[in-house]
Design an enzyme around this catalytic site. Structure first.
Site, PDB file in Angstrom:
ATOM      1  N   HIS A 100       0.855  -1.185   0.000  1.00 38.45           N
ATOM      2  CA  HIS A 100       0.000   0.000   0.000  1.00 38.45           C
ATOM      3  C   HIS A 100       0.897   1.243   0.000  1.00 38.45           C
ATOM      4  CE1 HIS A 100      -3.844  -2.055   1.803  1.00 38.45           C
ATOM      5  NE2 HIS A 100      -3.340  -2.711   0.767  1.00 38.45           N
ATOM      6  N   GLU A 130       1.026   3.915   1.828  1.00 44.38           N
ATOM      7  CA  GLU A 130       1.545   4.354   3.126  1.00 44.38           C
ATOM      8  C   GLU A 130       2.709   3.460   3.571  1.00 44.38           C
ATOM      9  OE1 GLU A 130      -1.591   3.691   2.240  1.00 44.38           O
ATOM     10  OE2 GLU A 130      -3.039   4.638   3.587  1.00 44.38           O
ATOM     11  N   CYS A 132      -5.866   2.091   5.790  1.00 44.83           N
ATOM     12  CA  CYS A 132      -6.527   0.854   6.205  1.00 44.83           C
ATOM     13  C   CYS A 132      -5.948   0.418   7.553  1.00 44.83           C
ATOM     14  CB  CYS A 132      -6.331  -0.223   5.145  1.00 44.83           C
ATOM     15  SG  CYS A 132      -4.645  -0.880   5.105  1.00 44.83           S
ATOM     16  N   CYS A 141      -2.147  -0.248   7.382  1.00 40.28           N
ATOM     17  CA  CYS A 141      -1.351   0.980   7.290  1.00 40.28           C
ATOM     18  C   CYS A 141      -1.420   1.773   8.587  1.00 40.28           C
ATOM     19  CB  CYS A 141      -1.812   1.822   6.107  1.00 40.28           C
ATOM     20  SG  CYS A 141      -1.403   1.057   4.518  1.00 40.28           S
TER      21      CYS A 141
HETATM   22 ZN   LIG Z   1      -3.341   0.280   3.639  1.00 37.01          ZN
END
Ligand SMILES: [Zn+2]
Length: 175
Positions: free
Chosen positions: A71, A73, A102, A105
């Site tokens: 992801h 991040e 999320c 993250c």
């Molecule tokens: Zn994430």
């Protein structure tokens, strides 16, 4: 008669950002478009020091790498590895994310000791783009729930620049 459905939770209200936060969140949104152009989910992230130095910037690279943890991040946080930043420097830094972080993250942000998060489109609005497909659904635990459980403070600002952050998601979740 189309009465509003009062059983639906109200969408979170948009936060108005100052010039500086707006500038860096827009940078994260630019990365979300870059992610999409390269076939990934449209998310971007930028990490900025208290003094305004861009420490890391990254796009989601799930599709390119086949790595489910890639992801934006997490990619940005990994780019900080080896930079030798102190805990104080990290506590003073801000992570900008084009979409609400999320659970994974949010956990990674917690472990990074970064003390501030500003995000664009919120998870509830993102669910509209993701649709009902089970393999595209996220875990329904907000980043604020994760940050609240942290023993060190993590300030969280968002949603912000919702329309700008949403543009990269338009039509991006159909495949
Ligand atoms: Zn994430």
């Amino acid at each position: 008669m189309n009465l509003p459905d009062s059983s639906l939770p109200a969408l979170p209200e948009e936060t108005t950002l100052d010039e500086r936060d707006g500038r860096y969140l827009r940078k994260a949104i630019v990365w979300s478009h870059a992610a999409r152009r390269r076939g990934n989910r449209p998310f971007g992230s930028v990490i900025v020091s208290a003094a305004g130095e861009v420490l890391a910037e990254a796009a989601n690279s799930n599709a390119e790498t086949g790595d489910c943890t890639a992801h934006a991040e997490v990619n940005a946080l990994r780019a900080l590895a080896g930079r030798g930043l102190t805990r104080e420097e990290l506590a003073g830094a801000t992570l900008y994310a084009s979409g609400e972080p999320c659970v994974m993250c949010a956990g990674a942000i917690f472990w990074s000791n970064i003390g501030r998060v500003v995000f664009g489109i919120d998870a509830q609005r993102l669910r509209v783009f993701r649709g009902e497909r089970q393999d595209q659904r996220d875990a329904e635990l907000s980043c604020r729930d994760v940050f609240r459980a942290s023993p060190h403070p993590i300030e969280c600002i968002g949603p912000a620049l919702i329309d700008e952050a949403a543009a990269a998601h338009d039509g991006a979740w159909k495949t």
